[in-house]
Design an enzyme around this catalytic site. Sequence first.
Site, PDB file in Angstrom:
ATOM      1  N   HIS A  71       7.200   1.131  14.155  1.00  0.00           N
ATOM      2  CA  HIS A  71       6.975   2.539  14.773  1.00  0.00           C
ATOM      3  C   HIS A  71       8.048   3.323  15.148  1.00  0.00           C
ATOM      4  O   HIS A  71       7.928   4.727  15.061  1.00  0.00           O
ATOM      5  CB  HIS A  71       5.705   2.257  15.834  1.00  0.00           C
ATOM      6  CG  HIS A  71       4.557   1.816  15.639  1.00  0.00           C
ATOM      7  ND1 HIS A  71       4.065   0.670  16.082  1.00  0.00           N
ATOM      8  CD2 HIS A  71       3.730   2.215  14.567  1.00  0.00           C
ATOM      9  CE1 HIS A  71       3.050   0.560  15.494  1.00  0.00           C
ATOM     10  NE2 HIS A  71       2.577   1.271  14.629  1.00  0.00           N
ATOM     11  N   GLU A 115      -7.200   9.581  10.342  1.00  0.00           N
ATOM     12  CA  GLU A 115      -7.527   8.090  10.365  1.00  0.00           C
ATOM     13  C   GLU A 115      -8.812   7.899   9.614  1.00  0.00           C
ATOM     14  O   GLU A 115      -9.843   8.696   9.958  1.00  0.00           O
ATOM     15  CB  GLU A 115      -7.323   7.284  11.824  1.00  0.00           C
ATOM     16  CG  GLU A 115      -7.999   5.822  11.726  1.00  0.00           C
ATOM     17  CD  GLU A 115      -7.413   5.141  10.548  1.00  0.00           C
ATOM     18  OE1 GLU A 115      -6.325   4.660  10.283  1.00  0.00           O
ATOM     19  OE2 GLU A 115      -8.304   4.383   9.936  1.00  0.00           O
ATOM     20  N   GLY A 148      -7.180  10.691   4.482  1.00  0.00           N
ATOM     21  CA  GLY A 148      -5.854  11.612   4.861  1.00  0.00           C
ATOM     22  C   GLY A 148      -5.935  12.316   3.355  1.00  0.00           C
ATOM     23  O   GLY A 148      -5.276  13.341   3.323  1.00  0.00           O
ATOM     24  N   ASP A 165       1.520   6.561   7.594  1.00  0.00           N
ATOM     25  CA  ASP A 165       1.183   4.998   8.354  1.00  0.00           C
ATOM     26  C   ASP A 165      -0.121   4.482   7.664  1.00  0.00           C
ATOM     27  O   ASP A 165      -1.096   4.074   8.338  1.00  0.00           O
ATOM     28  CB  ASP A 165       1.409   5.222   9.664  1.00  0.00           C
ATOM     29  CG  ASP A 165       1.020   3.802  10.441  1.00  0.00           C
ATOM     30  OD1 ASP A 165       0.687   4.053  11.688  1.00  0.00           O
ATOM     31  OD2 ASP A 165       1.292   2.781   9.730  1.00  0.00           O
ATOM     32  N   SER A 166       0.006   4.302   6.524  1.00  0.00           N
ATOM     33  CA  SER A 166      -1.423   3.725   5.437  1.00  0.00           C
ATOM     34  C   SER A 166      -1.216   2.241   5.437  1.00  0.00           C
ATOM     35  O   SER A 166      -0.189   1.774   5.574  1.00  0.00           O
ATOM     36  CB  SER A 166      -1.334   4.494   4.454  1.00  0.00           C
ATOM     37  OG  SER A 166      -0.468   3.988   3.587  1.00  0.00           O
ATOM     38  N   THR A 167      -2.278   1.566   5.082  1.00  0.00           N
ATOM     39  CA  THR A 167      -2.519   0.383   4.719  1.00  0.00           C
ATOM     40  C   THR A 167      -1.720   0.621   3.150  1.00  0.00           C
ATOM     41  O   THR A 167      -1.253   1.553   2.656  1.00  0.00           O
ATOM     42  CB  THR A 167      -3.898  -0.135   4.381  1.00  0.00           C
ATOM     43  OG1 THR A 167      -4.440   0.983   3.676  1.00  0.00           O
ATOM     44  CG2 THR A 167      -4.537  -0.210   5.636  1.00  0.00           C
ATOM     45  N   ASP A 168      -1.621  -0.609   2.599  1.00  0.00           N
ATOM     46  CA  ASP A 168      -1.068  -0.536   1.200  1.00  0.00           C
ATOM     47  C   ASP A 168      -1.938  -0.058   0.160  1.00  0.00           C
ATOM     48  O   ASP A 168      -3.039   0.181   0.398  1.00  0.00           O
ATOM     49  CB  ASP A 168      -0.874  -2.317   0.872  1.00  0.00           C
ATOM     50  CG  ASP A 168       0.282  -2.877   1.680  1.00  0.00           C
ATOM     51  OD1 ASP A 168       0.072  -3.589   2.843  1.00  0.00           O
ATOM     52  OD2 ASP A 168       1.504  -2.489   1.566  1.00  0.00           O
TER      53      ASP A 168
HETATM   54  N1  SAM Z   1       1.802  -0.795   9.578  1.00  0.00           N
HETATM   55  C1  SAM Z   1       0.851  -0.898   8.659  1.00  0.00           C
HETATM   56  C2  SAM Z   1       1.258  -1.029   7.258  1.00  0.00           C
HETATM   57  O1  SAM Z   1       2.557  -1.245   6.962  1.00  0.00           O
HETATM   58  O2  SAM Z   1       0.507  -1.563   6.265  1.00  0.00           O
HETATM   59  C3  SAM Z   1      -0.332   0.269   8.579  1.00  0.00           C
HETATM   60  C4  SAM Z   1      -1.008   0.342   9.922  1.00  0.00           C
HETATM   61  S1  SAM Z   1      -2.154   1.391  10.290  1.00  0.00           S
HETATM   62  C5  SAM Z   1      -3.483   0.345  11.001  1.00  0.00           C
HETATM   63  C6  SAM Z   1      -2.960   1.840   8.754  1.00  0.00           C
HETATM   64  C7  SAM Z   1      -3.943   2.565   8.643  1.00  0.00           C
HETATM   65  O3  SAM Z   1      -4.169   3.322   7.417  1.00  0.00           O
HETATM   66  C8  SAM Z   1      -5.515   1.973   8.941  1.00  0.00           C
HETATM   67  O4  SAM Z   1      -6.002   2.430  10.301  1.00  0.00           O
HETATM   68  C9  SAM Z   1      -6.628   2.310   7.669  1.00  0.00           C
HETATM   69  O5  SAM Z   1      -7.835   2.564   8.093  1.00  0.00           O
HETATM   70  C10 SAM Z   1      -5.735   3.693   7.461  1.00  0.00           C
HETATM   71  N2  SAM Z   1      -6.045   4.340   6.054  1.00  0.00           N
HETATM   72  C11 SAM Z   1      -6.127   3.364   5.135  1.00  0.00           C
HETATM   73  N3  SAM Z   1      -6.468   4.395   4.022  1.00  0.00           N
HETATM   74  C12 SAM Z   1      -6.552   5.727   4.517  1.00  0.00           C
HETATM   75  C13 SAM Z   1      -6.972   6.972   4.060  1.00  0.00           C
HETATM   76  N4  SAM Z   1      -7.317   7.064   3.000  1.00  0.00           N
HETATM   77  N5  SAM Z   1      -6.901   7.959   4.906  1.00  0.00           N
HETATM   78  C14 SAM Z   1      -6.619   7.731   6.324  1.00  0.00           C
HETATM   79  N6  SAM Z   1      -6.299   6.516   6.754  1.00  0.00           N
HETATM   80  C15 SAM Z   1      -6.270   5.644   5.918  1.00  0.00           C
END
Ligand code: SAM
Length: 291
Positions: A71, A115, A148, A165-168
């Site tokens: 972060h 989110e 997003g 800051d998304s998932t993979d």
């Molecule tokens: N640090 C983590 C990583 O490196 O994988 C990411 C953490 S953060 C919790 C990831 C967030 O992205 C999740 O809360 C997930 O719900 C969100 N997310 C995934 N796809 C998304 C999208 N299309 N639009 C917005 N948020 C999304």
Amino acid sequence: MSEATKQDEKQVWVTESLHDHYAQRLRVDEMLYDSETEHQRLKVFQNGTFGRILTLDDVVQTTEGDNFIYHEMLTHVPILAHGSAKRVLIIGGGDGGMAREALRHRTVEHVTMVEIDAGVVDFSKEYLPMLSQGALDDPRLNLVINDGALFMKETSDKFDVIIVDSTDPIGPGEVLFTDTFYGHAARALTEDGIIVTQNGVPFMQGDELTGTLRAFQALFADASCYLATIPTYAGGPMAFGWGSHSSTNRSVSLTDLEARFAAAGFETDYYTPEVHKAAFALPGYVKKLFP
Ligand code: SAM
């Protein structure tokens, strides 16, 4: 049967299998929450080394113990390189850690966080309050529950810094690694704006970084990446994609960064101006991933 094996049998572990031939295991000392949200399987559990851990679909998202590295590096690097960022956009970030760090900058007047999964926000607030530390209730924060990619396509707002800051790129996060999304992001940035992205561990996910860099080279005056090692993002240093309409803010001087960091007036546990500059020094195997 050895004592260790007997011990091992009683232990519960979460195995993260993000990669085909390589996985990491995290011991579950106490399962605090485990359920399906509208979009993904959310778990929060206690681990003896990393404290509370949030996983989505059994992939580590963030931990109490090492989230500060991730972060701090995805917020202070672009915000201090920019020098006068007032409007920040966070895509994803449901745990609130990114908003926490961005809002530490008194110069940041407004943070929009988009989110997709309200469940992540709600459960992080309840089970991981040490991550957001009140940021989700900050009057400067505008929380939007939406995809997003849709938000970026439709917004007419302009942002000085965009943090993905998304998932993979599997499941809901996949759309956030596309040229279409990056094109809309380029339009939503101010003239010297900066976008930074969670771009995986290049030793294991090199193609992901190459794809982002190829898109950024076509869209921005400056495209690169920088590195930091987060223990629970297994497989080596993590890459953060960097795209900017300015060709100079990545090369801001150490002296300027030191002055800006001092003026920001807060302490960090990973970020320093020296670390900021050094993070852009890339090893050969990462440089080879550039298109
Ligand atoms: N640090 C983590 C990583 O490196 O994988 C990411 C953490 S953060 C919790 C990831 C967030 O992205 C999740 O809360 C997930 O719900 C969100 N997310 C995934 N796809 C998304 C999208 N299309 N639009 C917005 N948020 C999304």
